[in-house]
Design a protein around this motif. Structure first.
Motif, PDB file in Angstrom:
ATOM      1  N   ALA A   2      56.653  -8.725  13.219  1.00 50.33           N
ATOM      2  CA  ALA A   2      57.268  -9.669  14.151  1.00 50.33           C
ATOM      3  C   ALA A   2      56.838  -9.319  15.578  1.00 50.33           C
ATOM      4  O   ALA A   2      56.428  -8.187  15.852  1.00 50.33           O
ATOM      5  CB  ALA A   2      58.794  -9.613  14.016  1.00 50.33           C
ATOM      6  N   PRO A   3      56.939 -10.274  16.490  1.00 48.23           N
ATOM      7  CA  PRO A   3      56.582  -9.989  17.881  1.00 48.23           C
ATOM      8  C   PRO A   3      57.324  -8.761  18.407  1.00 48.23           C
ATOM      9  O   PRO A   3      58.515  -8.581  18.146  1.00 48.23           O
ATOM     10  CB  PRO A   3      57.007 -11.258  18.623  1.00 48.23           C
ATOM     11  N   GLY A   4      56.584  -7.926  19.117  1.00 46.16           N
ATOM     12  CA  GLY A   4      57.158  -6.735  19.719  1.00 46.16           C
ATOM     13  C   GLY A   4      57.185  -5.514  18.822  1.00 46.16           C
ATOM     14  O   GLY A   4      57.596  -4.444  19.251  1.00 46.16           O
ATOM     15  N   THR A   5      56.728  -5.646  17.578  1.00 41.81           N
ATOM     16  CA  THR A   5      56.763  -4.506  16.657  1.00 41.81           C
ATOM     17  C   THR A   5      55.455  -3.724  16.713  1.00 41.81           C
ATOM     18  O   THR A   5      54.398  -4.281  17.033  1.00 41.81           O
ATOM     19  CB  THR A   5      56.992  -4.957  15.202  1.00 41.81           C
ATOM     20  N   PRO A   6      55.518  -2.440  16.367  1.00 45.20           N
ATOM     21  CA  PRO A   6      54.280  -1.655  16.265  1.00 45.20           C
ATOM     22  C   PRO A   6      53.317  -2.226  15.215  1.00 45.20           C
ATOM     23  O   PRO A   6      52.102  -2.108  15.363  1.00 45.20           O
ATOM     24  CB  PRO A   6      54.767  -0.261  15.869  1.00 45.20           C
TER      25      PRO A   6
END
Length: 180
Positions: free
Chosen positions: A24-28
């Protein structure tokens, strides 16, 4: 099938859902995919462009393995976390589409394989997901063979009939799983 098991009382851990969450957006996970495959794997909104990734990896085994090497360990970590949080006595069902490919089938008490002939699978992918027949066949070819999936099964649920037929068979399997 997992939705039926959930209705019957199973704690379902859905690997596909987790695979979406770990990128998901913002995940490593998403950052690692962008680093490996470039910004072309993102939509204008900064989300993973799944069709772009699919078209890139489903004809290129090395790229597919790279994708799996990024996503699968993250999914496995989440699976372990959810298992640890399961209440005592819960029947935990792992919905893992690529279990036969993972080599981890023997780490489960039971393996339930939902089976249908390739022609039926392709027909459903075209009808339900809007894929072309070539895309559906390419996806199927990138996965374990039907024979390999059946070889890891302790229970086989045939899925060529009606939804009611499927439910009856899943209820039979649930009774066996719950008895364990």
């Amino acid at each position: 099938m997992s939705s039926i098991l959930r209705e019957l009382g199973a704690l379902v851990i859905d690997a596909d859902l987790l695979a979406r969450e770990v990128v998901a957006p913002g995940t490593p996970g998403l950052a690692a995919l962008v680093e490996e495959f470039g910004p072309g794997v993102l939509t204008p909104d900064g989300e993973l462009d799944r069709p772009a990734v699919a078209s890139r990896v489903f004809g290129d085994e090395a790229a597919r393995r790279t994708l799996e090497g990024i996503v699968h360990p993250r999914v496995y970590e989440e699976i372990q976390r959810l298992e640890a949080e399961a209440p005592p006595g819960a029947v935990v069902v792992h919905d893992i589409p690529l279990l036969a490919e993972s080599g981890r089938a023997d780490s489960f008490d039971a393996v339930v394989v939902v089976d249908a002939p390739l022609a039926t699978q392709v027909e459903r992918m075209v009808r339900d997901r809007g894929w072309s027949e070539d895309d559906a066949r390419s996806r199927a070819a990138a996965q374990a063979s039907r024979e390999d999936r059946l070889a890891v099964a302790t229970h086989v649920v045939e899925n060529t009939g009606t939804r009611e037929d499927l439910r009856r068979r899943v209820e039979e399997v649930w009774a066996d799983l719950h008895a364990r």
